[in-house]
Design a protein around this motif. Structure first.
Motif, PDB file in Angstrom:
ATOM      1  N   VAL A  17      16.929  -1.547   3.248  1.00 23.51           N
ATOM      2  CA  VAL A  17      16.428  -0.278   3.804  1.00 23.51           C
ATOM      3  C   VAL A  17      14.957  -0.426   4.193  1.00 23.51           C
ATOM      4  N   SER A  18      14.203  -1.076   3.301  1.00 26.48           N
ATOM      5  CA  SER A  18      12.784  -1.294   3.547  1.00 26.48           C
ATOM      6  C   SER A  18      12.567  -2.151   4.795  1.00 26.48           C
ATOM      7  N   TYR A  19      13.374  -3.219   4.906  1.00 25.94           N
ATOM      8  CA  TYR A  19      13.290  -4.093   6.083  1.00 25.94           C
ATOM      9  C   TYR A  19      13.532  -3.274   7.350  1.00 25.94           C
ATOM     10  N   MET A  26       8.687   1.842  11.455  1.00 21.99           N
ATOM     11  CA  MET A  26       7.229   1.688  11.424  1.00 21.99           C
ATOM     12  C   MET A  26       6.726   0.875  12.619  1.00 21.99           C
ATOM     13  N   HIS A  27       7.494  -0.139  13.032  1.00 23.08           N
ATOM     14  CA  HIS A  27       7.120  -0.890  14.234  1.00 23.08           C
ATOM     15  C   HIS A  27       7.851  -0.353  15.452  1.00 23.08           C
ATOM     16  N   GLY A  28       8.376   0.854  15.352  1.00 28.12           N
ATOM     17  CA  GLY A  28       9.028   1.537  16.465  1.00 28.12           C
ATOM     18  C   GLY A  28       8.326   2.864  16.694  1.00 28.12           C
ATOM     19  N   PRO A  29       9.071   3.943  16.542  1.00 25.77           N
ATOM     20  CA  PRO A  29       8.460   5.253  16.791  1.00 25.77           C
ATOM     21  C   PRO A  29       7.356   5.625  15.803  1.00 25.77           C
ATOM     22  N   GLY A  30       7.331   4.962  14.635  1.00 26.33           N
ATOM     23  CA  GLY A  30       6.297   5.270  13.637  1.00 26.33           C
ATOM     24  C   GLY A  30       5.036   4.440  13.785  1.00 26.33           C
ATOM     25  N   MET A  31       4.916   3.684  14.862  1.00 24.42           N
ATOM     26  CA  MET A  31       3.767   2.792  15.024  1.00 24.42           C
ATOM     27  C   MET A  31       2.447   3.562  15.072  1.00 24.42           C
ATOM     28  N   GLY A  32       2.497   4.825  15.451  1.00 24.14           N
ATOM     29  CA  GLY A  32       1.279   5.632  15.477  1.00 24.14           C
ATOM     30  C   GLY A  32       0.612   5.686  14.107  1.00 24.14           C
ATOM     31  N   SER A  36      -2.537   1.696  11.852  1.00 27.65           N
ATOM     32  CA  SER A  36      -3.740   1.697  11.016  1.00 27.65           C
ATOM     33  C   SER A  36      -3.671   0.602   9.955  1.00 27.65           C
ATOM     34  N   HIS A  37      -2.449   0.243   9.546  1.00 32.62           N
ATOM     35  CA  HIS A  37      -2.304  -0.786   8.521  1.00 32.62           C
ATOM     36  C   HIS A  37      -2.509  -2.186   9.090  1.00 32.62           C
ATOM     37  N   HIS A  38      -2.336  -2.342  10.385  1.00 30.62           N
ATOM     38  CA  HIS A  38      -2.528  -3.640  11.029  1.00 30.62           C
ATOM     39  C   HIS A  38      -3.932  -3.760  11.614  1.00 30.62           C
ATOM     40  N   ALA A  39      -4.755  -2.747  11.435  1.00 29.54           N
ATOM     41  CA  ALA A  39      -6.146  -2.777  11.896  1.00 29.54           C
ATOM     42  C   ALA A  39      -7.050  -2.979  10.686  1.00 29.54           C
ATOM     43  N   PRO A  40      -8.288  -3.421  10.925  1.00 27.54           N
ATOM     44  CA  PRO A  40      -9.219  -3.534   9.791  1.00 27.54           C
ATOM     45  C   PRO A  40      -9.370  -2.186   9.085  1.00 27.54           C
ATOM     46  N   GLU A 110       2.588 -15.025  -4.862  1.00 34.02           N
ATOM     47  CA  GLU A 110       1.819 -15.741  -3.834  1.00 34.02           C
ATOM     48  C   GLU A 110       2.673 -16.007  -2.596  1.00 34.02           C
ATOM     49  N   TRP A 111       3.960 -16.254  -2.811  1.00 37.07           N
ATOM     50  CA  TRP A 111       4.879 -16.425  -1.683  1.00 37.07           C
ATOM     51  C   TRP A 111       4.961 -15.117  -0.886  1.00 37.07           C
ATOM     52  N   LEU A 112       5.079 -13.989  -1.610  1.00 35.12           N
ATOM     53  CA  LEU A 112       5.141 -12.692  -0.930  1.00 35.12           C
ATOM     54  C   LEU A 112       3.854 -12.444  -0.148  1.00 35.12           C
ATOM     55  N   ARG A 113       2.718 -12.795  -0.739  1.00 31.53           N
ATOM     56  CA  ARG A 113       1.437 -12.589  -0.060  1.00 31.53           C
ATOM     57  C   ARG A 113       1.360 -13.435   1.216  1.00 31.53           C
ATOM     58  N   ALA A 114       1.768 -14.691   1.117  1.00 31.55           N
ATOM     59  CA  ALA A 114       1.722 -15.572   2.287  1.00 31.55           C
ATOM     60  C   ALA A 114       2.652 -15.058   3.380  1.00 31.55           C
ATOM     61  N   ALA A 115       3.838 -14.611   2.990  1.00 30.22           N
ATOM     62  CA  ALA A 115       4.784 -14.096   3.977  1.00 30.22           C
ATOM     63  C   ALA A 115       4.236 -12.833   4.630  1.00 30.22           C
ATOM     64  N   HIS A 116       3.661 -11.950   3.826  1.00 26.38           N
ATOM     65  CA  HIS A 116       3.143 -10.707   4.386  1.00 26.38           C
ATOM     66  C   HIS A 116       1.931 -10.972   5.273  1.00 26.38           C
ATOM     67  N   ARG A 117       1.137 -11.955   4.901  1.00 26.46           N
ATOM     68  CA  ARG A 117       0.005 -12.327   5.757  1.00 26.46           C
ATOM     69  C   ARG A 117       0.523 -12.797   7.119  1.00 26.46           C
ATOM     70  N   HIS A 118       1.642 -13.506   7.093  1.00 25.85           N
ATOM     71  CA  HIS A 118       2.242 -13.967   8.339  1.00 25.85           C
ATOM     72  C   HIS A 118       2.649 -12.770   9.199  1.00 25.85           C
ATOM     73  N   HIS A 119       3.206 -11.736   8.550  1.00 26.80           N
ATOM     74  CA  HIS A 119       3.572 -10.527   9.293  1.00 26.80           C
ATOM     75  C   HIS A 119       2.321  -9.890   9.906  1.00 26.80           C
ATOM     76  N   HIS A 120       1.256  -9.815   9.137  1.00 31.01           N
ATOM     77  CA  HIS A 120       0.034  -9.200   9.660  1.00 31.01           C
ATOM     78  C   HIS A 120      -0.554 -10.021  10.803  1.00 31.01           C
ATOM     79  N   ALA A 121      -0.438 -11.335  10.718  1.00 24.82           N
ATOM     80  CA  ALA A 121      -1.021 -12.192  11.752  1.00 24.82           C
ATOM     81  C   ALA A 121      -0.278 -12.058  13.074  1.00 24.82           C
ATOM     82  N   GLY A 122       1.055 -11.974  12.996  1.00 23.57           N
ATOM     83  CA  GLY A 122       1.829 -11.970  14.233  1.00 23.57           C
ATOM     84  C   GLY A 122       2.458 -10.636  14.590  1.00 23.57           C
ATOM     85  N   GLY A 123       2.526  -9.726  13.631  1.00 24.65           N
ATOM     86  CA  GLY A 123       3.148  -8.428  13.897  1.00 24.65           C
ATOM     87  C   GLY A 123       4.665  -8.497  14.001  1.00 24.65           C
ATOM     88  N   GLY A 124       5.261  -9.634  13.601  1.00 22.80           N
ATOM     89  CA  GLY A 124       6.717  -9.764  13.665  1.00 22.80           C
ATOM     90  C   GLY A 124       7.274 -10.111  12.296  1.00 22.80           C
TER      91      GLY A 124
END
Ligand code: ZN
Ligand code: ZN
Length: 156
Positions: A17-19, A26-32, A36-40, A110-124
């Motif tokens: 569900v979270s995925y 959140m990356h669709g109609p909720g991107m508004g 803010s979470h993908h910005a500094p 640490e694996w979760l952090r690295a994976a989430h950092r990857h999401h933040h870096a690429g937005g995918g």
């Protein structure tokens, strides 16, 4: 079904569900709100913080109906709420360090952090949080293994 199975089943299902919510809402109609979470960080709280408030209503309603006599919902609501608490800890506290508390550095986290950092870096991908698998071909599997193996710093 036993209460424990209901609770664990709900907790596990919540990763899907979270995925879906992260990828298609959140990356669709909720991107508004999510942008803010993908910005500094600009303030202590960000518009994206509205999402967990909205999602917590689901757990609240499940537990409310359980208190009115729909007993299985008690354990499903407990699983949904436990997932929300785990997500809150992993995402807000461990990964983004929104609370300055000392935390152990565990390989899984640490694996979760690295994976989430990857999401933040690429937005995918990966959009998942507690099981952030990268789907696709050999290159993506390689990337997933790399995320697991890589040692990462403390900033998101
Ligand atoms: Zn994040
Ligand atoms: Zn995102």
């Amino acid at each position: 079904m036993t209460p424990l199975l209901l609770l664990l089943g709900a907790f596990t299902a919540m990763e899907g569900v979270s995925y879906a919510a992260h990828r298609w809402v959140m990356h669709g109609p909720g991107m508004g709100w999510h942008r803010s979470h993908h910005a500094p960080p600009a303030a202590r709280f960000e518009p994206n913080d509205r999402f967990p408030l909205c999602f917590s209503v689901v757990g609240f309603l499940l537990l409310l109906f359980a208190s009115l006599g729909v007993e299985p919902l008690r354990w499903i609501g407990a699983g949904v709420t436990a997932y929300g608490a785990a997500y809150l800890f992993v995402h807000e506290v461990y990964i983004h360090r929104r609370l300055r508390v000392p935390l152990p550095r565990l390989r899984y986290l640490e694996w979760l952090r690295a994976a989430h950092r990857h999401h933040h870096a690429g937005g995918g991908e990966p959009y998942g949080m507690l099981l952030p698998l990268v789907r696709g071909g050999a290159g993506d599997r390689e990337q997933s293994r790399d995320l697991l193996d890589r040692r990462v710093g403390t900033s998101p």
